[in-house]
Structures are given as structure tokens and as C-alpha cells.
Motif scaffolding. Structure first.
Motif, short mmCIF file in Angstrom:
data_model
loop_
_atom_site.label_atom_id
_atom_site.label_comp_id
_atom_site.label_asym_id
_atom_site.label_seq_id
_atom_site.Cartn_x
_atom_site.Cartn_y
_atom_site.Cartn_z
N MET A 1 41.26 74.28 59.28
CA MET A 1 42.48 74.41 60.06
C MET A 1 42.21 73.99 61.50
N ILE A 2 43.15 73.28 62.08
CA ILE A 2 43.01 72.92 63.49
C ILE A 2 44.19 73.48 64.27
N GLU A 3 44.04 73.51 65.58
CA GLU A 3 45.09 73.98 66.49
C GLU A 3 45.70 72.78 67.20
N ASP A 68 70.67 61.20 57.51
CA ASP A 68 69.66 61.81 56.65
C ASP A 68 68.53 62.26 57.57
N ARG A 69 67.73 63.20 57.07
CA ARG A 69 66.61 63.70 57.87
C ARG A 69 65.32 63.59 57.09
N ILE A 70 64.28 63.19 57.78
CA ILE A 70 62.92 63.29 57.26
C ILE A 70 62.25 64.33 58.14
N ILE A 71 61.88 65.43 57.50
CA ILE A 71 61.29 66.56 58.22
C ILE A 71 59.79 66.58 57.96
N VAL A 72 59.02 66.69 59.03
CA VAL A 72 57.57 66.84 58.94
C VAL A 72 57.24 68.24 59.44
N TYR A 73 56.55 69.02 58.61
CA TYR A 73 56.23 70.40 58.95
C TYR A 73 54.85 70.49 59.58
N ARG A 74 54.81 71.05 60.79
CA ARG A 74 53.57 71.11 61.58
C ARG A 74 52.54 72.06 61.01
N GLN A 75 52.89 73.30 60.79
CA GLN A 75 51.89 74.30 60.40
C GLN A 75 51.19 73.98 59.07
N PRO A 76 51.89 73.55 58.03
CA PRO A 76 51.18 73.19 56.81
C PRO A 76 50.15 72.07 57.02
N HIS A 77 50.49 71.10 57.87
CA HIS A 77 49.54 70.03 58.17
C HIS A 77 48.30 70.58 58.88
N LEU A 78 48.54 71.40 59.90
CA LEU A 78 47.42 71.96 60.66
C LEU A 78 46.55 72.84 59.78
N GLY A 86 41.76 63.55 60.09
CA GLY A 86 42.34 63.98 58.83
C GLY A 86 43.82 64.31 58.98
N LEU A 87 44.18 64.88 60.12
CA LEU A 87 45.58 65.20 60.39
C LEU A 87 46.41 63.92 60.47
N VAL A 91 49.53 63.10 58.00
CA VAL A 91 50.86 62.83 58.54
C VAL A 91 51.32 61.45 58.07
N HIS A 92 50.42 60.49 58.08
CA HIS A 92 50.75 59.13 57.61
C HIS A 92 51.21 59.17 56.16
N THR A 93 50.47 59.88 55.32
CA THR A 93 50.83 60.01 53.91
C THR A 93 52.18 60.69 53.75
N THR A 94 52.41 61.73 54.53
CA THR A 94 53.69 62.45 54.46
C THR A 94 54.85 61.52 54.84
N LEU A 95 54.68 60.76 55.91
CA LEU A 95 55.75 59.84 56.33
C LEU A 95 56.03 58.80 55.25
#
Length: 116
Positions: A1-3, A68-78, A86-87, A91-95
Motif C-alpha cells: 500500500m502506498i500513500e 457518461d462517466r468513467i470513475i477511477v477509485y483512488r483508495q483501491p488503487h493505493l 505499479g500505481l 491506473v493505466h489498465t483501469t483507464l
């Protein structure tokens, strides 16, 4: 996990969005990208969400529609990543994954292509 605070994470998402190929993002129509801390249920296993009507279903899509919305969730990524490199990759994969949903590509096909 990172901050990482919300502003820095949003900047990272914007930078990764800028790195995507033009042919992937040029076709996006009436789509906004949103960063949120967590999904509504508070879980940490959902990294992103496409909230809208896929391009393949837009025969019913009229003018004046909300974007339409594409939502990226911060805490699950971190929570899932050990370092910034790695982050960025996650994020790239999620997008890519969520943009693919805009184009009508389902999870099964994304899995076959290695994006799920």
C-alpha cells in the motif's frame, strides 16, 4: 500500500490519460473522467467504473444527454500497489478497461485481451 493525497492521485490519472493512444481517446464522446476515493459500498476491490451507455447501444442516445462517466477509485488503487510505478500501471489498465466499456467491449473480451 502506498500513500498519495487526492490531488496528486488526480494528477497521476490525468497524466496516464494523456499517455493513452489518440485512437483510443479521440472517439470518446460526451464522457467525463472522475476520481473518487472509494466505490459507494466502500469496497477496495473495484478500481474503476464506466457509468453510461456504450457506444454500441447509442442508437437510443439523444441530444442533451448527461455525460457518461468513467470513475477511477483512488483508495483501491493505493491499497493494491506497492510503489508509484505499479500505481501508474494499474491506473493505466483501469483507464483502458473502462474506456473499452464505452466502446462496448465486455469483461469477458477484456479478459481475453489481458485487460481484466
Amino acid at each position: 500500500m502506498i500513500e498519495m493525497d487526492a490531488d496528486a492521485f488526480e494528477a497521476l490519472v490525468a497524466a496516464e490519460l494523456d499517455r493513452l493512444p489518440g485512437e483510443m481517446v479521440d472517439g470518446l464522446d460526451n464522457v467525463v473522467f472522475v476520481v473518487e476515493d472509494r466505490p459507494e459500498d466502500g469496497s477496495l476491490d473495484l478500481f474503476g467504473l464506466y457509468d453510461g451507455l456504450a457506444l454500441t447501444e447509442r442508437d437510443r442516445y439523444g441530444s442533451g444527454e448527461l455525460p457518461d462517466r468513467i470513475i477511477v477509485y483512488r483508495q483501491p488503487h493505493l491499497d493494491a500497489c506497492d510503489d508509484v510505478d505499479g500505481l501508474r500501471d494499474e491506473v493505466h489498465t483501469t483507464l483502458v478497461h473502462e474506456i473499452a466499456h464505452f466502446y462496448g467491449i465486455d469483461d469477458e473480451r477484456l479478459h481475453e485481451l489481458g485487460w481484466a
